[in-house]
Design a protein around this motif. Sequence first.
Motif, PDB file in Angstrom:
ATOM      1  N   ASN A  82       0.817  -1.212   0.000  1.00 11.71           N
ATOM      2  CA  ASN A  82       0.000   0.000   0.000  1.00 11.71           C
ATOM      3  C   ASN A  82       0.853   1.264   0.000  1.00 11.71           C
ATOM      4  N   THR A  83       2.076   1.184   0.529  1.00 10.36           N
ATOM      5  CA  THR A  83       2.991   2.323   0.403  1.00 10.36           C
ATOM      6  C   THR A  83       3.310   2.572  -1.063  1.00 10.36           C
ATOM      7  N   GLY A  84       3.623   1.494  -1.792  1.00 10.34           N
ATOM      8  CA  GLY A  84       3.886   1.629  -3.223  1.00 10.34           C
ATOM      9  C   GLY A  84       2.672   2.112  -3.987  1.00 10.34           C
ATOM     10  N   MET A  85       1.506   1.585  -3.628  1.00  9.21           N
ATOM     11  CA  MET A  85       0.265   1.994  -4.290  1.00  9.21           C
ATOM     12  C   MET A  85       0.013   3.491  -4.077  1.00  9.21           C
ATOM     13  N   VAL A 124      -0.136   6.749  -6.719  1.00 11.36           N
ATOM     14  CA  VAL A 124      -1.216   7.744  -6.745  1.00 11.36           C
ATOM     15  C   VAL A 124      -0.650   9.143  -6.589  1.00 11.36           C
ATOM     16  N   LEU A 125       0.299   9.304  -5.642  1.00 13.49           N
ATOM     17  CA  LEU A 125       0.875  10.624  -5.364  1.00 13.49           C
ATOM     18  C   LEU A 125       1.587  11.187  -6.582  1.00 13.49           C
ATOM     19  N   ILE A 126       2.437  10.370  -7.228  1.00 14.25           N
ATOM     20  CA  ILE A 126       3.180  10.909  -8.373  1.00 14.25           C
ATOM     21  C   ILE A 126       2.236  11.189  -9.540  1.00 14.25           C
ATOM     22  N   SER A 127       1.177  10.426  -9.684  1.00 14.42           N
ATOM     23  CA  SER A 127       0.206  10.687 -10.754  1.00 14.42           C
ATOM     24  C   SER A 127      -0.513  12.011 -10.525  1.00 14.42           C
ATOM     25  N   ILE A 128      -0.832  12.306  -9.265  1.00 15.94           N
ATOM     26  CA  ILE A 128      -1.475  13.588  -8.934  1.00 15.94           C
ATOM     27  C   ILE A 128      -0.512  14.746  -9.193  1.00 15.94           C
ATOM     28  N   LEU A 129       0.745  14.585  -8.790  1.00 13.17           N
ATOM     29  CA  LEU A 129       1.744  15.639  -9.009  1.00 13.17           C
ATOM     30  C   LEU A 129       1.929  15.917 -10.496  1.00 13.17           C
ATOM     31  N   LEU A 130       2.023  14.850 -11.285  1.00 12.64           N
ATOM     32  CA  LEU A 130       2.192  15.026 -12.733  1.00 12.64           C
ATOM     33  C   LEU A 130       0.952  15.657 -13.355  1.00 12.64           C
ATOM     34  N   ARG A 131      -0.215  15.249 -12.902  1.00 13.67           N
ATOM     35  CA  ARG A 131      -1.463  15.827 -13.411  1.00 13.67           C
ATOM     36  C   ARG A 131      -1.534  17.321 -13.133  1.00 13.67           C
ATOM     37  N   ILE A 133      -4.535   2.107   6.755  1.00 16.09           N
ATOM     38  CA  ILE A 133      -4.691   3.570   6.688  1.00 16.09           C
ATOM     39  C   ILE A 133      -4.342   4.082   5.295  1.00 16.09           C
ATOM     40  N   TYR A 134      -3.215   3.607   4.740  1.00 19.18           N
ATOM     41  CA  TYR A 134      -2.792   4.053   3.412  1.00 19.18           C
ATOM     42  C   TYR A 134      -3.804   3.659   2.346  1.00 19.18           C
ATOM     43  N   GLY A 135      -4.357   2.458   2.487  1.00 20.75           N
ATOM     44  CA  GLY A 135      -5.372   2.027   1.527  1.00 20.75           C
ATOM     45  C   GLY A 135      -6.591   2.919   1.562  1.00 20.75           C
ATOM     46  N   MET A 175       1.503   1.555 -16.150  1.00 23.15           N
ATOM     47  CA  MET A 175       0.059   1.561 -16.386  1.00 23.15           C
ATOM     48  C   MET A 175      -0.442   2.898 -16.927  1.00 23.15           C
ATOM     49  N   LYS A 176       0.433   3.931 -16.923  1.00 24.44           N
ATOM     50  CA  LYS A 176       0.078   5.289 -17.336  1.00 24.44           C
ATOM     51  C   LYS A 176      -1.039   5.866 -16.474  1.00 24.44           C
ATOM     52  N   MET A 177      -1.028   5.503 -15.211  1.00 20.92           N
ATOM     53  CA  MET A 177      -2.019   6.029 -14.268  1.00 20.92           C
ATOM     54  C   MET A 177      -1.658   5.590 -12.855  1.00 20.92           C
ATOM     55  N   GLY A 178      -2.208   6.313 -11.898  1.00 18.92           N
ATOM     56  CA  GLY A 178      -2.117   5.903 -10.507  1.00 18.92           C
ATOM     57  C   GLY A 178      -3.429   5.278 -10.087  1.00 18.92           C
ATOM     58  N   SER A 179      -3.358   4.098  -9.517  1.00 16.29           N
ATOM     59  CA  SER A 179      -4.563   3.371  -9.126  1.00 16.29           C
ATOM     60  C   SER A 179      -4.618   3.228  -7.609  1.00 16.29           C
ATOM     61  N   PRO A 180      -5.793   3.492  -6.992  1.00 11.80           N
ATOM     62  CA  PRO A 180      -5.916   3.360  -5.530  1.00 11.80           C
ATOM     63  C   PRO A 180      -6.057   1.924  -5.048  1.00 11.80           C
TER      64      PRO A 180
END
Length: 331
Positions: free
Chosen positions: A78-81, A85-92, A136-138, A241-246
């Motif tokens: 879940n840390t990796g997941m 998500v975090l880097i996908s939001i930053l890039l977006r 919590i991370y999930g 995957m070209k996306m961040g998935s929760p």
Amino acid sequence: MTDNDKSGSVIKKITGAKEFTLVVIWAVLVLVLWLLNRNFLSPGNIRSIFNSAFVIGILAVGLSCLLIGGKIDLSSGNTGMLAGVLISILLRDGVHWVPAILITLAFGAVTGAVNAFFVNGLKFAPFISTLAVSSIYGGVALVITNSANIPVSSQDHDWFLALGTKSFGVLPVPFLIALVLLAVYGGVLWGTGFGRRVYMTGGNANAARLAGINPVKITSILFVNNSVIASVAGILFAAFMKMGSPIAISGSDLDGITAAILGGVAFTGGSGNMFGVFIGLMMLTSFQNGLLMAGLDSYYQVVAKGLLLIGALILDYYRENARLRALKAGK
């Protein structure tokens, strides 16, 4: 000693190593899977195996170091997941991919420090505390994404996406990065003073303390290192995957632990190496791919993976007992 005697001694040493046994088991497994489906060793399927192996392999690097040091972390997946998500939001939101990666790795270091504080500072059991942190991370990932994937634009972030999608023949870049990490950390554990202190801490923390080693410092470093490596896995998976998935790669830490134990890392700490982890990784991913190619129902695949983990734990139990008997006999 004659040259023949020396050669015989070397061959006996090689064939007697547990890694040799693992290589033979892996070779037999590959042969069986190839006989069941002749497409198993096709270039396309080999690339598919490597693509499925890189996340587990990267997670296994950090988890193996922790296991050898006598600790465990069930929040790695879940840390990796969450890192993905975090880097996908930053890039977006327009952050350049280089600082976005650095911010995400810093996030990983903080999560590792949190785990180290709970385990070494507050003396929580690592199994329970990291499981709670994982939950919590999930939940956080689902909240900040509203349970939706965060796409990464291929037009604006081609260099970042190349980290996850570029290949050299059948070797994807993320898998090559996993191999580099396995080699680097293998060298650190085998050939440095820090590596020896990790083994001593995992083997017997009290004896390590009497030898002047600080087990709390060692395991704290390992927790931070593990979470940073988990963030690397999440970053590469987001690029792939070209996306961040929760939800993606959540729970992959169990696969990482399975690969480590299959590869000879003791669940109780103090033994194991990265070459064995690599073989365990390839055994696990070949097995999973073989089940998929055989058309086995996904529910049965979950059962088979569970049985494989049980088998790995049983194997670890007997290996550890054999190691302890050898130590006692040496006294």
